[in-house]
Enzyme design. Structure first.
Site, PDB file in Angstrom:
ATOM      1  CE  LYS A  59      -4.258  -1.574   2.333  1.00 33.01           C
ATOM      2  NZ  LYS A  59      -5.141  -1.446   3.426  1.00 33.01           N
ATOM      3  CB  ALA A  84      -2.941   1.570   8.442  1.00 31.51           C
ATOM      4  CG  ASP A  85      -4.353  -4.506   5.439  1.00 27.71           C
ATOM      5  OD1 ASP A  85      -5.298  -4.016   4.879  1.00 27.71           O
ATOM      6  OD2 ASP A  85      -4.110  -5.664   5.794  1.00 27.71           O
ATOM      7  CB  THR A  86      -7.186  -3.600  10.370  1.00 25.42           C
ATOM      8  OG1 THR A  86      -6.625  -2.324  10.600  1.00 25.42           O
ATOM      9  CG2 THR A  86      -7.480  -4.269  11.663  1.00 25.42           C
ATOM     10  CB  ALA A 121       1.011  -3.636   9.599  1.00 26.53           C
TER      11      ALA A 121
END
Length: 212
Positions: A59, A84-86, A121
């Site tokens: 990303k 960000a990524d969840t 992250a």
């Protein structure tokens, strides 16, 4: 010009969290031709911890390339980019965003009365003209969520609210699902989608302190 960061995310929750932190931001969203969802496709047998960090790195690269295009076309100023990524994981399986209402219900039944882990992250860095020079600060937040039992009527009502759609694990801790979160161990903001401690630490490493 006042300092701000670029947020490369469509999540209104991440915007809320940055505002809570007092960080001015502008959105750096994908162009129409970009397939942002494809970046989130997991690899076979990929552990959730590695998956969420890899996706966040991808990303950031995509956001850097996006900034370069718009800088040339629109004269964007150079400011830090936050990505960000969840992801939600349980018993070694990644529970992503639900495809539809039935898929959401299936995930909620799985989470009901059980314990799962949420990883978020982040990647924070300055955009670079040379993509190979991009070295964002990458940090990971890990939290454990203990969910109470949800009955079929509870699940049906929650799914009907529309809240599970677009959320990893088919729930949002900041919404109605909070009534079933018995206990958490970790970061509330990380579960919500942007761990504020890690975000502040990452910005500080870029000499962009949050506390002013």
């Amino acid at each position: 010009m006042a300092d701000f960061i670029y947020l490369a995310s469509q999540s209104p929750r991440r915007r809320e969290l940055l505002t809570q932190l007092g960080v001015a931001h502008e959105l750096l969203l994908p162009d129409a031709h970009e397939d942002a969802e494809a970046l989130e496709e997991p690899m076979a047998c990929e552990p959730a911890r590695e998956y969420v960090q890899r996706v966040t790195g991808l990303k950031f690269v995509a956001a850097n390339e996006r900034w370069l295009r718009r800088q040339a076309e629109q004269g964007l100023v150079r400011q830090p980019i936050v990505c960000a990524d969840t992801t939600v994981t349980m018993d070694g399986h990644i529970l992503g965003k639900p495809r539809d209402a039935e898929h959401a219900a299936q995930m909620l039944r799985r989470l009901s009365g059980a314990t799962h882990t949420v990883y978020t992250a982040i990647a924070v860095g300055w955009p670079e003209r040379d993509i190979h020079a991009c070295k964002p600060v990458q940090l990971l937040s890990s939290s454990v969520v203990h969910m109470a039992t949800m009955g079929e009527e509870d699940i049906a009502a929650y799914v009907a609210s529309g809240e599970p759609m677009g959320k990893a694990g088919a729930y949002g801790i900041q919404g109605r699902a909070a009534a079933f979160i018995a206990r958490i161990e970790g970061s509330y903001s990380g579960i919500m989608g942007l761990p504020l401690y890690e975000t502040a630490q990452a910005l500080g490493r870029l000499a962009w302190p949050v506390a002013r």
